[in-house]
Motif scaffolding. Structure first.
Motif, PDB file in Angstrom:
ATOM      1  N   ILE A 122      18.152  60.953  49.480  1.00 50.56           N
ATOM      2  CA  ILE A 122      17.275  60.012  50.129  1.00 50.56           C
ATOM      3  C   ILE A 122      16.539  59.028  49.755  1.00 50.56           C
ATOM      4  O   ILE A 122      15.710  58.176  50.271  1.00 50.56           O
ATOM      5  CB  ILE A 122      16.033  60.724  51.184  1.00 50.56           C
ATOM      6  CG1 ILE A 122      15.263  61.460  50.099  1.00 50.56           C
ATOM      7  CG2 ILE A 122      16.659  61.901  52.022  1.00 50.56           C
ATOM      8  CD1 ILE A 122      13.880  62.122  50.693  1.00 50.56           C
ATOM      9  N   GLY A 123      16.849  58.769  48.240  1.00 50.79           N
ATOM     10  CA  GLY A 123      16.164  57.962  47.400  1.00 50.79           C
ATOM     11  C   GLY A 123      15.928  56.388  47.503  1.00 50.79           C
ATOM     12  O   GLY A 123      15.135  55.683  47.120  1.00 50.79           O
ATOM     13  N   ARG A 124      17.022  55.983  48.480  1.00 47.70           N
ATOM     14  CA  ARG A 124      17.044  54.509  48.869  1.00 47.70           C
ATOM     15  C   ARG A 124      15.985  54.227  49.786  1.00 47.70           C
ATOM     16  O   ARG A 124      15.429  53.008  49.818  1.00 47.70           O
ATOM     17  CB  ARG A 124      18.415  54.410  49.604  1.00 47.70           C
ATOM     18  CG  ARG A 124      19.639  54.132  48.938  1.00 47.70           C
ATOM     19  CD  ARG A 124      21.029  54.276  49.732  1.00 47.70           C
ATOM     20  NE  ARG A 124      20.834  53.175  50.796  1.00 47.70           N
ATOM     21  CZ  ARG A 124      21.232  51.622  50.519  1.00 47.70           C
ATOM     22  NH1 ARG A 124      21.767  51.468  49.208  1.00 47.70           N
ATOM     23  NH2 ARG A 124      21.229  50.915  51.789  1.00 47.70           N
ATOM     24  N   GLN A 125      15.460  55.122  50.426  1.00 46.88           N
ATOM     25  CA  GLN A 125      14.262  54.869  51.239  1.00 46.88           C
ATOM     26  C   GLN A 125      13.220  55.604  51.275  1.00 46.88           C
ATOM     27  O   GLN A 125      12.030  55.062  51.523  1.00 46.88           O
ATOM     28  CB  GLN A 125      14.894  54.929  52.847  1.00 46.88           C
ATOM     29  CG  GLN A 125      13.975  54.737  53.821  1.00 46.88           C
ATOM     30  CD  GLN A 125      14.914  54.514  55.142  1.00 46.88           C
ATOM     31  OE1 GLN A 125      15.899  54.878  55.259  1.00 46.88           O
ATOM     32  NE2 GLN A 125      14.237  54.347  56.305  1.00 46.88           N
ATOM     33  N   TRP A 126      13.294  56.965  50.634  1.00 45.21           N
ATOM     34  CA  TRP A 126      12.027  57.756  50.666  1.00 45.21           C
ATOM     35  C   TRP A 126      11.750  58.375  49.149  1.00 45.21           C
ATOM     36  O   TRP A 126      12.657  58.158  48.288  1.00 45.21           O
ATOM     37  CB  TRP A 126      12.286  59.095  51.382  1.00 45.21           C
ATOM     38  CG  TRP A 126      12.613  58.722  52.857  1.00 45.21           C
ATOM     39  CD1 TRP A 126      13.833  58.448  53.597  1.00 45.21           C
ATOM     40  CD2 TRP A 126      11.681  58.968  53.896  1.00 45.21           C
ATOM     41  NE1 TRP A 126      13.619  58.292  54.980  1.00 45.21           N
ATOM     42  CE2 TRP A 126      12.177  58.660  54.912  1.00 45.21           C
ATOM     43  CE3 TRP A 126      10.165  59.134  53.970  1.00 45.21           C
ATOM     44  CZ2 TRP A 126      11.443  58.498  56.256  1.00 45.21           C
ATOM     45  CZ3 TRP A 126       9.388  58.910  55.146  1.00 45.21           C
ATOM     46  CH2 TRP A 126      10.214  58.608  56.345  1.00 45.21           C
ATOM     47  N   GLN A 127      10.793  58.421  48.977  1.00 48.82           N
ATOM     48  CA  GLN A 127      10.355  59.069  47.392  1.00 48.82           C
ATOM     49  C   GLN A 127       9.687  60.433  47.745  1.00 48.82           C
ATOM     50  O   GLN A 127       8.957  60.713  48.540  1.00 48.82           O
ATOM     51  CB  GLN A 127       9.179  57.960  46.902  1.00 48.82           C
ATOM     52  CG  GLN A 127       8.739  58.693  45.520  1.00 48.82           C
ATOM     53  CD  GLN A 127       7.847  57.542  44.802  1.00 48.82           C
ATOM     54  OE1 GLN A 127       7.309  56.861  45.467  1.00 48.82           O
ATOM     55  NE2 GLN A 127       7.726  57.603  43.649  1.00 48.82           N
ATOM     56  N   VAL A 128      10.233  61.384  46.674  1.00 45.77           N
ATOM     57  CA  VAL A 128       9.649  62.584  46.673  1.00 45.77           C
ATOM     58  C   VAL A 128       8.704  62.508  45.685  1.00 45.77           C
ATOM     59  O   VAL A 128       9.041  62.459  44.445  1.00 45.77           O
ATOM     60  CB  VAL A 128      10.793  63.558  46.475  1.00 45.77           C
ATOM     61  CG1 VAL A 128      10.359  65.141  46.487  1.00 45.77           C
ATOM     62  CG2 VAL A 128      11.902  63.564  47.423  1.00 45.77           C
ATOM     63  N   ILE A 129       7.602  63.163  45.990  1.00 47.28           N
ATOM     64  CA  ILE A 129       6.255  63.048  44.974  1.00 47.28           C
ATOM     65  C   ILE A 129       5.997  64.523  44.869  1.00 47.28           C
ATOM     66  O   ILE A 129       5.396  65.093  45.570  1.00 47.28           O
ATOM     67  CB  ILE A 129       5.119  62.232  45.482  1.00 47.28           C
ATOM     68  CG1 ILE A 129       5.606  60.827  45.803  1.00 47.28           C
ATOM     69  CG2 ILE A 129       4.048  61.946  44.376  1.00 47.28           C
ATOM     70  CD1 ILE A 129       4.814  60.093  46.549  1.00 47.28           C
TER      71      ILE A 129
END
Length: 153
Positions: A122-129
């Motif tokens: 999902i890294g093109r659009q979302w960030q896992v923090i």
């Protein structure tokens, strides 16, 4: 070499079929034959229109077979698609395993490998923090936020 990019319907087809636990070769053969009967009793969402999603993949030219062999990322992913991905891939459900605040998902528990896998998808659009880690556990508490980009980027 860049990752294969898949549309939401095709990526979620793959994730649902993977939830059957069957090997990649079996899944590929089912898609090619358009015969999903060996998987229907095992997938998480039995009511998915598998045939329609296969036709979508064919119509738009998504490279689903390459994605199954070498991995992929979403071209675009809305919040509801993200929640379905979490269910299919990681067996995490809203209100049971995490909460939602607007377009942010919170208090999701994942291990480091799952975090890496998810970010890759999902890294093109979302960030896992990573917010926190559980004492004595490999689990991490994460939130997932939409990446905001400048129009100049």
């Amino acid at each position: 070499m860049s990752k294969v990019q898949l549309s939401i319907p095709v990526a979620l087809l793959i994730e649902n079929l993977r939830s059957s636990g069957e090997p990649t070769d079996v899944i590929i053969e089912c898609i090619k034959q358009r015969d999903f009967s060996p998987l229907l009793g095992k997938v998480k969402e039995r009511t998915m229109d598998f045939e329609e999603r296969c036709q979508t993949a064919e119509d738009i030219g998504d490279e689903w077979e390459e994605a199954l062999h070498s991995g992929y990322e979403f071209k675009f992913l809305h919040i509801n698609g993200l929640k379905r991905l979490l269910y299919f891939r990681f067996d995490r459900a809203i209100d049971r395993d995490y909460g939602q605040d607007g377009i942010t998902l919170k208090n999701l528990h994942l291990d480091p490998g799952e975090i890496d896998t998810l970010q890759g998808l999902i890294g093109r659009q979302w960030q896992v923090i990573e917010e926190d880690h559980e004492v004595g556990s490999m689990q991490r508490v994460v939130s997932i936020k939409l990446l905001y980009r400048n129009e100049d980027d």
